[in-house]
Design an enzyme around this catalytic site. Sequence first.
Site, PDB file in Angstrom:
ATOM      1  N   HIS A  29       7.181  -1.067  -3.660  1.00 45.86           N
ATOM      2  CA  HIS A  29       6.702   0.201  -2.610  1.00 45.86           C
ATOM      3  C   HIS A  29       8.080   1.724  -3.621  1.00 45.86           C
ATOM      4  O   HIS A  29       7.120   2.923  -3.508  1.00 45.86           O
ATOM      5  CB  HIS A  29       8.263   0.460  -1.342  1.00 45.86           C
ATOM      6  CG  HIS A  29       7.078  -0.450  -0.076  1.00 45.86           C
ATOM      7  ND1 HIS A  29       7.663  -0.816   1.068  1.00 45.86           N
ATOM      8  CD2 HIS A  29       5.343  -0.832  -0.176  1.00 45.86           C
ATOM      9  CE1 HIS A  29       6.414  -1.510   1.594  1.00 45.86           C
ATOM     10  NE2 HIS A  29       5.999  -1.110   0.778  1.00 45.86           N
ATOM     11  N   HIS A  57      -4.869  -3.481   3.308  1.00 46.79           N
ATOM     12  CA  HIS A  57      -4.186  -4.436   3.716  1.00 46.79           C
ATOM     13  C   HIS A  57      -3.435  -3.265   4.293  1.00 46.79           C
ATOM     14  O   HIS A  57      -2.388  -3.870   4.034  1.00 46.79           O
ATOM     15  CB  HIS A  57      -3.883  -5.467   3.051  1.00 46.79           C
ATOM     16  CG  HIS A  57      -5.024  -6.525   2.419  1.00 46.79           C
ATOM     17  ND1 HIS A  57      -5.475  -6.373   1.476  1.00 46.79           N
ATOM     18  CD2 HIS A  57      -5.540  -7.686   3.234  1.00 46.79           C
ATOM     19  CE1 HIS A  57      -6.225  -6.629   1.709  1.00 46.79           C
ATOM     20  NE2 HIS A  57      -6.320  -7.344   2.331  1.00 46.79           N
ATOM     21  N   SER A  96       3.701   0.546   3.917  1.00 45.62           N
ATOM     22  CA  SER A  96       2.971   1.098   2.906  1.00 45.62           C
ATOM     23  C   SER A  96       2.563   2.289   3.000  1.00 45.62           C
ATOM     24  O   SER A  96       2.599   3.508   2.676  1.00 45.62           O
ATOM     25  CB  SER A  96       2.448   0.175   2.183  1.00 45.62           C
ATOM     26  OG  SER A  96       1.222  -0.696   2.889  1.00 45.62           O
ATOM     27  N   ASP A 118     -11.764  -5.180   7.587  1.00 43.19           N
ATOM     28  CA  ASP A 118     -11.881  -6.735   6.356  1.00 43.19           C
ATOM     29  C   ASP A 118     -11.165  -5.481   4.969  1.00 43.19           C
ATOM     30  O   ASP A 118     -12.251  -4.824   5.077  1.00 43.19           O
ATOM     31  CB  ASP A 118     -12.547  -7.211   5.862  1.00 43.19           C
ATOM     32  CG  ASP A 118     -12.192  -8.809   5.204  1.00 43.19           C
ATOM     33  OD1 ASP A 118     -11.333  -8.274   4.558  1.00 43.19           O
ATOM     34  OD2 ASP A 118     -12.855  -9.595   5.085  1.00 43.19           O
ATOM     35  N   ASP A 127      -2.581  -5.339  -0.976  1.00 44.11           N
ATOM     36  CA  ASP A 127      -1.321  -6.072  -0.956  1.00 44.11           C
ATOM     37  C   ASP A 127      -2.052  -7.405  -0.114  1.00 44.11           C
ATOM     38  O   ASP A 127      -1.336  -6.732   0.887  1.00 44.11           O
ATOM     39  CB  ASP A 127      -0.531  -5.325   0.112  1.00 44.11           C
ATOM     40  CG  ASP A 127       0.696  -5.675  -0.001  1.00 44.11           C
ATOM     41  OD1 ASP A 127       0.985  -7.085  -0.360  1.00 44.11           O
ATOM     42  OD2 ASP A 127       1.736  -5.118   0.539  1.00 44.11           O
TER      43      ASP A 127
END
Length: 283
Positions: free
Chosen positions: A18, A41, A103, A146, A167
Amino acid sequence: MNYRHAYHAGNFADVVKHAVLARLVEYLKQKDKAFRVIDTHAGIGRYDLASVEAGKTGEWQGGIGRLTEATLEPQAAALLQPYLEAVRAQNPDGGRLEHYPGSPLIVRHLLRNQDRLTAIELHPEDAARLKSVFAGDFQARVIELDGWLALGAQLPPKEKRGLVLIDPPFEEEGEFSRLVEGLRKARRRWPGGIYALWYPIKDRKAVTAFRSALKETGIPKLLDIAFEIRPASDEPSLDGSGLIVVNPPYTLEGELRLMLPALHKALALRQPSRWSLEWLAGE
């Protein structure tokens, strides 16, 4: 790895990932033109550090907990300030850390009015929680999808500037191969974007093969950031983590050479351990 992130939020790997993410966003803000960040993700957005999951591992205490108590060199502190401000924004009382931003929330905290976030999450419950975090926020769009498919469907963004964070949770076999193939697919659609690919340093042979596979793609401008908090363990464990940055800003390497020693001093558990910067491919 069974990497359900509520158990690991705010650990050393999150801190490094991060902190770099914040520097990438800050670079994009140097131009007035709008940009988009795509998080493939994304998770749930906000993590309760007093939850049962966080309490079982206590990993955040060795990550963001240690960093917030560390004395940092002034240059490193200035570079880490945007990231740490995003963390403080989730803990407005200014006392004990209670929440850690994933994130999507870190990115959202740093965006300007003209910039946008697309957060992708496959798990239905997690996607629903993330949507509730950003309810009514026109700058953030949450899609239940997805993340690997998003590398085709969501690229290129209409802004033609921005960053893709990949990620994956590394819960299944083959995630390293999916990272390589996902990057290939994404760059065919959007060669000018910045990409950040997170990976665990646990299976050392798999990491070496991953780096070799990336070199063999012929993709230029691949910067490998590796950060280890202890030497290789006899039993497989998360000894470190890495981030591959594709098309990194010209300022990033110099910034990392100031940030990473400070982060390593604060977060390393045992020596010998190390951090490194390596160009897997230049221009």
